[in-house]
Design a protein around this motif. Structure first.
Motif, PDB file in Angstrom:
ATOM      1  N   PHE A  15      38.034  38.716  48.782  1.00  0.00           N
ATOM      2  CA  PHE A  15      37.261  37.909  47.860  1.00  0.00           C
ATOM      3  C   PHE A  15      38.014  36.668  47.456  1.00  0.00           C
ATOM      4  CE2 PHE A  15      39.674  38.827  44.105  1.00  0.00           C
ATOM      5  CZ  PHE A  15      40.098  40.138  44.232  1.00  0.00           C
ATOM      6  N   GLN A 294      32.956  43.039  40.673  1.00  0.00           N
ATOM      7  CA  GLN A 294      33.560  44.054  41.524  1.00  0.00           C
ATOM      8  C   GLN A 294      33.144  45.431  41.015  1.00  0.00           C
ATOM      9  OE1 GLN A 294      37.616  41.478  41.274  1.00  0.00           O
ATOM     10  NE2 GLN A 294      37.836  43.699  41.409  1.00  0.00           N
ATOM     11  N   LYS A 296      33.673  49.369  41.012  1.00  0.00           N
ATOM     12  CA  LYS A 296      34.874  50.165  41.237  1.00  0.00           C
ATOM     13  C   LYS A 296      34.544  51.639  41.433  1.00  0.00           C
ATOM     14  CE  LYS A 296      37.772  47.167  38.359  1.00  0.00           C
ATOM     15  NZ  LYS A 296      38.809  47.136  37.322  1.00  0.00           N
ATOM     16  N   PHE A 534      40.509  43.315  47.719  1.00  0.00           N
ATOM     17  CA  PHE A 534      40.169  44.292  46.701  1.00  0.00           C
ATOM     18  C   PHE A 534      39.969  45.645  47.359  1.00  0.00           C
ATOM     19  CE2 PHE A 534      36.939  46.639  44.292  1.00  0.00           C
ATOM     20  CZ  PHE A 534      37.607  46.772  43.083  1.00  0.00           C
ATOM     21  N   SER A 536      39.028  49.913  46.880  1.00  0.00           N
ATOM     22  CA  SER A 536      38.332  50.861  46.020  1.00  0.00           C
ATOM     23  C   SER A 536      39.214  52.032  45.630  1.00  0.00           C
ATOM     24  CB  SER A 536      37.070  51.376  46.715  1.00  0.00           C
ATOM     25  OG  SER A 536      37.404  52.071  47.902  1.00  0.00           O
ATOM     26  N   GLU A 540      44.291  48.225  43.145  1.00  0.00           N
ATOM     27  CA  GLU A 540      42.964  47.617  43.147  1.00  0.00           C
ATOM     28  C   GLU A 540      42.901  46.270  43.836  1.00  0.00           C
ATOM     29  OE1 GLU A 540      40.658  49.295  39.266  1.00  0.00           O
ATOM     30  OE2 GLU A 540      42.082  47.674  38.926  1.00  0.00           O
TER      31      GLU A 540
END
Length: 550
Positions: A15, A294, A296, A534, A536, A540
């Motif tokens: 991202f 985002q 999570k 990023f 999951s 993070e």
């Protein structure tokens, strides 16, 4: 962190950081004033929501500290942009025996610590022995329970030298397991399994990991200018990192910002490259092209102190859950992309190995907003408890989001259940962790983010002996089902899935917790900063391959 089946979605993606203009409005103009520097260096100014608690890989428990530790120290494996464990300090993918009980890795010969020492197999052996040593008191020691002799060592019945982790010279290491562990490679990419330089740690003693001076790096950055309690620290490019030529950023300057308005002001003034948004401020920027959301693999929930006589009453626990309007919480109070959640696990995390159905769909929702039923239950609970009123302490973090959640829940309970008083105690994260560990709370606002891609990562939390079971919940049926999933049915995906679904029903039937939401994060981000990853699970975000567009 305070998360084998097929993942429904990895949710891992690259991202861009995006930003607003520097004139104080919320227009769609952009500015890269905060990224880079006049000297031509690649510098990012980043904001963090909370302080660092520790940089000791064996003692770390919170996600913010883990996020930054993952930039400073690398393990044998790391999580790539597709969400898969791949070699890091390991030179290759390693050799896994057909029975799944032996993992052997060769280490890179060009990995060094920031003091010049080579990274060796013994660094991993030492760190793993420290993790399971009962004298360490490591909350994450249970993750090593399938390694040979780990349970006996943790129980004080065997010496740490008997742990089934062996150095075969300086550059080869073997892990011997007592049972197949489908997610073991994810563990090798997790901070608790990272190496430590034995000589340096011994020299530092209890100070290890408590400041930047008391820490060595073997990763893409070194940690600088952190005194152990301060609200600022720096990540500085580690020129001795084996892949230093892949690291473009010279530094990441980090400051803790707990108030959303402050973060936005810093961002719009060109002093920060990101700003976390919550509540009304999210709505102000809803149409801004620079906002990124985002989702999570992380749940937020309330935990009960089972030593509290009042909270042992099932009707009271259910009533407390029924008066919390989670739709209102996520869409009005938070408005940051977080979504409602019906149980203990996040959605889009793990799926049924036979049908492909999401765990959350199969488990269903066990609490729905119902004030009328809650008041009836509270009336019955008062008779059973022999009281007309009670007071409960509510502990949470002191960042703005946690305060918003705490105040909302306080209002919902006190307004809808007359006679219940909620005393809020919002404290810095390090203090909240200490209060949780000492069980100095009645209701705890807490959460869990996936450390590795398996449902057991969440379900383990309420096991009676789990160090993360801060409230002391205990149910022998639940424990037995978790034990079966880990042992008898460890190699039978369908039976193991059934065990975990049954265990989930036990804790929902007990109203052992109150689910609040599946967390998401909305940020303003600077488009000049590119290439951040990023993940999951585990750490993070990853800035190690990011760069500033000039």
């Amino acid at each position: 962190m305070r998360n084998s089946y097929k993942l429904a979605a990895t949710m891992s993606t690259a991202f861009l950081l995006t930003a607003c203009g520097g004139n104080g409005d919320s227009s769609n103009s952009t500015s890269d004033d905060s990224a880079g520097s006049t000297s031509g260096e690649q510098v990012v100014n980043y904001t963090a929501p909370t302080e660092l608690s520790t940089m000791d890989t064996a003692l770390i428990t919170d996600i913010n500290s883990s996020n930054y530790l993952g930039h400073v120290i690398e393990g044998l494996l790391r999580i790539d942009e597709e969400g898969n464990p791949v070699p890091a300090i390991a030179a290759d993918e390693g050799v896994i025996s057909e029975d799944g009980l032996t993992y052997t890795y060769t280490l890179r010969d060009d990995a060094v610590w920031s003091n010049g020492d080579p990274v060796t197999a013994n660094d991993f052996v030492y760190a793993m022995q420290k993790l399971v040593d009962p004298d360490t008191g490591a909350s994450y020691s249970y993750l090593a329970e399938t390694i040979e002799n780990a349970p006996e060592i943790m129980a004080g019945e065997a010496d740490v030298s008997e742990l089934g982790v062996t150095a075969n010279g300086d550059h080869e290491i073997t892990f011997n397991l007592t049972q197949p562990t489908p997610y073991f490679e994810f563990l090798l990419a997790f901070t608790a399994f990272f190496p430590q330089n034995e000589a340096f740690v011994q020299e530092q003693g209890d100070n290890y990991g408590t400041s930047s001076e008391a820490l060595l790096a073997n990763g893409p950055f070194t940690l600088e200018n952190w005194d152990g309690t301060g609200l600022t620290w720096d990540l500085v490019k580690n020129d001795d990192y084996y892949a230093a030529d892949e690291v473009t950023l010279d530094a990441v300057n980090v400051q803790v910002v707990k108030e959303t308005s402050t973060a936005v002001n810093l961002f719009e003034g060109g002093q920060a490259d990101n700003a976390q948004l919550t509540g009304e401020i999210v709505k102000q920027f809803a149409e801004d092209e620079n906002v990124v959301v985002q989702k999570k693999a992380r749940t937020s929930y309330l935990e009960f102190n089972w030593d509290n006589d009042y909270l042992q009453n099932e009707k009271l626990r259910e009533a407390l859950g029924l008066v919390i309007n989670t739709d209102d919480l996520v869409n009005t109070v938070l408005a940051d992309g977080s979504t409602e959640i019906g149980g203990f696990l996040p959605a889009d995390f793990v799926t049924d190995p036979s049908t492909g159905e999401d765990f959350t769909e199969e488990a269903g929702t066990f609490l729905s907003y119902d004030v009328e039923r809650a008041q009836k239950l509270w009336d019955e609970a008062k008779i059973e408890l022999g009281v007309d009123s009670i007071s409960l302490s509510f502990v949470g973090d002191d960042d703005e989001k946690s305060k918003q959640i705490s105040q909302y829940i306080q209002g919902q309970i006190q307004n809808n259940l007359p006679g219940i008083s909620i005393e809020l105690r919002n404290v810095p994260k390090k203090n909240r962790l200490a209060l949780a560990d000492s069980r100095d709370f009645d209701i705890l606002l807490t959460g869990w983010g996936a450390d590795f891609a398996d449902a057991i990562n969440f379900m383990d939390l309420l096991y009676s002996d789990s160090p993360y079971n801060e409230g002391g919940y205990a149910n022998s049926d639940y424990d037995a089902l978790i034990d079966q999933a880990k042992t008898t049915n460890a190699n039978d995906d369908e039976k193991r899935w059934e065990n975990l679904q049954q265990a989930h029903k036990v804790i929902t039937d007990d109203f052992a917790f109150i689910p609040l939401c599946q967390e998401a994060e909305t940020q303003l981000r600077n488009p000049a900063v590119e290439g951040i990853l990023f993940n999951s699970v585990g750490v993070e975000f990853d800035l190690s391959r990011a760069s500033v567009k000039k």
